[in-house]
Design an enzyme around this catalytic site. Structure first.
Site, short mmCIF file in Angstrom:
data_model
loop_
_atom_site.label_atom_id
_atom_site.label_comp_id
_atom_site.label_asym_id
_atom_site.label_seq_id
_atom_site.Cartn_x
_atom_site.Cartn_y
_atom_site.Cartn_z
N GLU A 491 0.80 -1.22 0.00
CA GLU A 491 0.00 0.00 0.00
C GLU A 491 0.83 1.27 0.00
O GLU A 491 0.28 2.37 0.03
CB GLU A 491 -1.05 -0.03 1.13
CG GLU A 491 -0.52 -0.42 2.47
CD GLU A 491 -1.64 -0.68 3.49
OE1 GLU A 491 -2.74 -1.09 3.11
OE2 GLU A 491 -1.37 -0.45 4.68
N LYS A 611 6.32 -1.75 0.63
CA LYS A 611 6.07 -1.95 2.06
C LYS A 611 6.16 -3.44 2.41
O LYS A 611 6.69 -3.83 3.43
CB LYS A 611 4.66 -1.44 2.39
CG LYS A 611 4.26 -1.68 3.84
CD LYS A 611 2.86 -1.15 4.12
CE LYS A 611 2.49 -1.31 5.58
NZ LYS A 611 1.13 -0.91 5.90
N GLN A 612 5.59 -4.28 1.55
CA GLN A 612 5.47 -5.70 1.88
C GLN A 612 5.37 -6.50 0.59
O GLN A 612 5.26 -5.92 -0.49
CB GLN A 612 4.22 -5.93 2.74
CG GLN A 612 2.92 -5.65 2.02
CD GLN A 612 1.77 -5.42 2.97
OE1 GLN A 612 1.54 -4.29 3.40
NE2 GLN A 612 1.03 -6.47 3.29
C1 BGC Z 1 -0.90 -4.12 5.93
C2 BGC Z 1 -2.12 -4.84 5.38
C3 BGC Z 1 -2.85 -5.52 6.52
C4 BGC Z 1 -3.17 -4.53 7.61
C5 BGC Z 1 -3.85 -5.17 8.79
C6 BGC Z 1 -1.30 -3.20 7.05
O1 BGC Z 1 -0.16 -2.63 7.61
O2 BGC Z 1 -0.27 -3.37 4.92
O3 BGC Z 1 -1.73 -5.79 4.41
O4 BGC Z 1 -4.02 -6.10 6.07
O5 BGC Z 1 -1.98 -3.93 8.06
O6 BGC Z 1 -3.05 -6.16 9.36
#
Ligand code: BGC
Length: 794
Positions: A491, A611-612
């Protein structure tokens, strides 16, 4: 923390002394719960004071409130901090109420039995030493009951001691500093009192959702109190008990509290239900016994024997998962909140994180997985409505969901580094619908339950497929379909730096998964009994032309590539490279790179920095063979090299700003780099135990990572897959793990034992009347019958 010399340390979490800075994390790690509610392990004598935060959260109890301030109107639905049932303090007759902290303290959470014990010593101004032994449970056997037992021993004095045992309904949602300034008061007092038989009670109503919450308490002292009185005021009810203390002789006060809300099934009204239960509840020993039996059952069902140094974290993670979601949650119509019921982080909302949780639950507690899917099914109409409002057909599930299934994502979020409020586009993560579809399919694979698919699963799956087909636009130049204006799991990227609109085009994860959903929807149509197929197609008005389009879109979605790797999204290669060396030098922790860059007047959108895991989520959900088949079905050549290069490429550009990232990377690297995989696994497993995302654990556990890490043991290192009516095993044990043994539930068989070591994999089925199962180990498929055990040489 723990003393490694204690023999059964893998089952006890211990904290010595009191540390103000650690208190929030400890409250979360030692929280007690039962799938109906969770209470943070705040000191009973404390109140929300910036150090302590005695929060109690009930599954599904949300409240919507509007906040106006700084020229903005913000609406949020919050998981409500419910009345504090734990409030308990004392004072020697002429002394002051004890408000903490104690002079000595030891907290011990017994994970095997679900009991939190606190040993403390309180020395007052006059040097009177009082020993405190407190035990707390949230009964897994009777989910509406919570108990705090306190034993008080005067060490060097004798005389009267006054005890105050209260129910506090004046609490607010103030657990997350970033949310301060927004409306935090959700509870309105709705009466308090003391029944003739000695039951103290309190009722509150949530301001927006108008839910009634009733708590009733019975305080029993041994030896009995010499005097009892009551303190009542709006939103607060307390009983004062006078106890005669004799030096060295313990007295005990058992505070048994019943909790009901107007959401609960099988009651007439919450208040009388709570009052009756508090009055007739068995004593603590009895409750402890039946609670212990339930935990023993839960642990049997979760059995994972893994000889390694992370067993405490393994047990802790399973413990908090089963405190958040257990058989007590099944009829509550609740999803899995990303942060458990342990704090106010993310406002108790449900994201896509169940994708990480259900993979574990499907093979342990399929009925819980099904209840989570049921939560989505009941919100199918809301998802259809959201799609319609966007001018689309099918079901568009919200990125953040709470009570009624509407989109609950924030419009704005605060960057604490710059102090600026920024637009929040995370809601464009449309991939959440595919996660719902994936969970449905996996549940069907694990249980083989065609009735589930026919009655619940198929309708959602077809509507999610329909949504993807509606969103995909034909691109005549490419002769392909594109999905535009979305976000992937990373995100940090929410817009092209050169565009004035949020959203990205052709996120590879979104598109490949959408293609998979469309294929499974078509499989489902084939699988359904004719009777039900006709019914559903008629009900949903799906005709041959629409099914043909699903086939066409599913085979022609665009997937971008560059430099021999899958691109995270179309145009990714046009983004700049970050000067990683310079940034690493300047900032030891880059996990919130988005905030760092924004505070510098820059934007993470300009860079190839994630980010991930995003593209690599594909390697998490699908085996390499499945993924290559999916890409080939889309008309792309995909060899070993492509996945290897793609992994290396993104790994170098990912900051792991979400705990989920470590889970995915541990998985993806299992085969390519076992040592690195193991490091990621350890991070994922301990992300809450060690509060690895710096301070976020105090706002709630990270359930996706907690469950996902356990699932790495269960499915990743064993190479366990469930597809094509077969249980596949392809073990790859990391060198730190000599052996793994699991007991699973699979297709009606309870206790399917899988044992893996470096040389052998063994599958044993207990005796039963169930049909045999198909097991494939490294390519050779065998049927195993009940009562049989088969070993395969690796
Ligand atoms: C992450 C999401 C996740 C959310 C709740 C966010 O920091 O980017 O992928 O669903 O946290 O855990």
């Amino acid at each position: 923390m723990n003393d490694p010399d204690r023999p059964d340390d893998a089952w006890h979490l211990r904290f010595e002394g009191f540390e103000a800075a650690e208190e929030g994390v400890r409250e979360v790690l030692c929280a007690v719960g039962n799938g109906y509610l969770v209470s943070r392990a705040a000191a009973p004598e404390s109140s929300a004071d910036g150090v302590h935060y005695p929060g109690t959260y009930l599954a599904g109890v949300y409240d919507r409130a509007v906040s106006v301030g700084g020229g903005r109107t913000v609406e949020n639905e919050d998981l409500v901090n419910c009345p504090n049932w734990q409030a308990f303090t004392f004072r020697p007759a002429d002394g002051e109420w004890f408000t903490g902290p104690p002079d000595e303290q030891r907290l011990e959470l017994d994970l095997r039995r679900g009991v939190l014990t606190r040993h403390a010593l309180v020395v007052d101004r006059d040097g009177r030493r009082t020993r405190l032994l407190q035990r707390r449970i949230a009964s897994q056997a009777q989910p509406h009951l919570v108990v705090l037992e306190t034993e008080l021993t005067a060490e060097n004095w004798s005389g009267p001691l006054e005890v105050r045992s209260a129910l506090d309904g004046t609490v607010a949602n103030t657990g997350v500093a970033r949310y301060q300034g927004l409306t935090s008061r959700h509870l309105a007092p709705a009466g308090q009192g003391l029944k003739e038989e000695g039951t103290l009670w309190l009722q509150v109503t949530t301001a927006g959702s108008a839910l009634h919450i009733a708590v009733a308490a019975r305080a029993r002292a041994t030896p009995p109190a010499t005097h009892r009185s009551t303190e009542l005021r709006e939103g607060w009810a307390a009983e004062l008990l006078t106890l005669d203390l004799t030096e060295g002789r313990p007295v005990t006060v058992e505070k048994t509290v019943a909790v009901y809300t107007s959401r609960d099934p099988a009651i007439e009204a919450p208040l009388p239900a709570a009052q009756r239960l508090a009055a007739r509840a068995p004593d603590f020993d009895h409750l402890l016994h039946e609670h212990g039996l339930r935990w023993a059952e839960l642990w049997r069902r979760c059995r994972i024997e893994a000889d390694f140094d992370g067993e405490l974290a393994l047990h802790l993670n399973l413990f908090h998962l089963l405190q958040t979601y257990s058989e007590n949650s099944v009829d509550l119509d609740v999803g899995i909140p990303a942060r458990g019921l342990h704090g106010e982080g993310y406002r108790g909302h449900v994201f896509w994180d169940e994708l990480f949780v259900l993979r574990l639950l499907n093979l342990r507690f399929p009925e819980l997985a099904r209840a989570v899917i049921g939560y989505r099914h009941r919100r199918l109409d809301a998802a259809r409505q959201t799609a319609r409002e966007a001018g689309l057909r099918g079901a568009m599930y919200p990125w953040q969901s709470a009570s009624d299934g509407r989109e609950e994502s924030q419009q704005l979020h605060l960057n604490p580094l710059s102090g600026r409020w920024l637009p929040d586009h995370s809601r464009l993560q449309r991939h959440v619908g595919s996660a719902v579809a994936y969970n449905i399919w996996q549940h069907y694979q694990a249980t083989g339950d065609l009735d589930f698919l026919a009655t619940t699963g198929a309708e959602m799956l077809l509507e999610i497929a329909r949504f993807w087909s509606a969103l995909a636009a034909h691109d005549p130049a490419r002769e392909r379909y594109s999905i535009r204006g979305v976000l992937g799991p990373d995100e940090y990227h929410d817009a092209y730096p050169w565009a004035d609109q949020p959203g990205l085009d052709d996120n590879a994860y979104t598109n490949v998964l959408a293609s998979w959903v469309l294929a499974r929807a078509l499989d489902t149509v084939e699988l359904l009994p004719d009777y039900r197929r006709d019914e559903l197609l008629e009900r949903l008005a799906i005709d041959r032309a629409e099914l043909d389009r699903w086939q066409e879109v599913g085979r022609r979605l665009h997937v971008p590539f560059h430099a021999g790797v899958i691109s995270q999204f179309e145009g990714y290669e046009r983004l700049a490279e970050l000067d990683w060396t310079a940034y690493r030098r300047r900032y030891p922790d880059l996990r919130r790179l988005d905030r760092i860059l924004e505070a510098e007047g820059d934007s993470v959108n300009r860079y190839q920095a994630s980010k991930q895991a995003d593209v690599l989520m594909l390697c998490y959900l699908f085996s390499p063979r499945e993924l290559r088949d999916l890409l080939r079905r889309l008309g792309y050549r995909a060899g070993h090299e492509l996945l290897r290069h793609t992994t290396d490429y993104y790994l170098r550009r990912t900051v792991h700003g979400s705990t989920l990232s470590a889970v995915v990377h541990a998985w993806v690297l299992t085969r390519a780099d076992r040592r690195r995989s193991w490091r990621f696994f350890r991070d994922a497993l301990r992300s809450d135990l060690l509060d690895l995302q710096h301070g976020t654990t105090a706002e709630g556990v990270h359930l996706g990572a907690m469950a996902g890490a356990v699932d790495l043991l269960q499915r990743c290192y064993t190479g366990l897959e469930i597809r094509e009516d077969t249980l596949w095993l392809d073990p790859r044990l990391p060198s730190a793990l000599g052996r793994l043994e699991l007991d699973l539930r699979y297709r009606g068989h309870w206790g399917v034992r899988i044992t893996v070591d470096r040389h052998t994999a063994t599958v044993s089925l207990p005796e039963s009347h169930q049909p045999p199962i198909q097991v494939a180990v490294r390519g050779s498929t065998t049927a195993i019958h009940p009562g049989e055990s088969r070993s395969f040489t690796l």
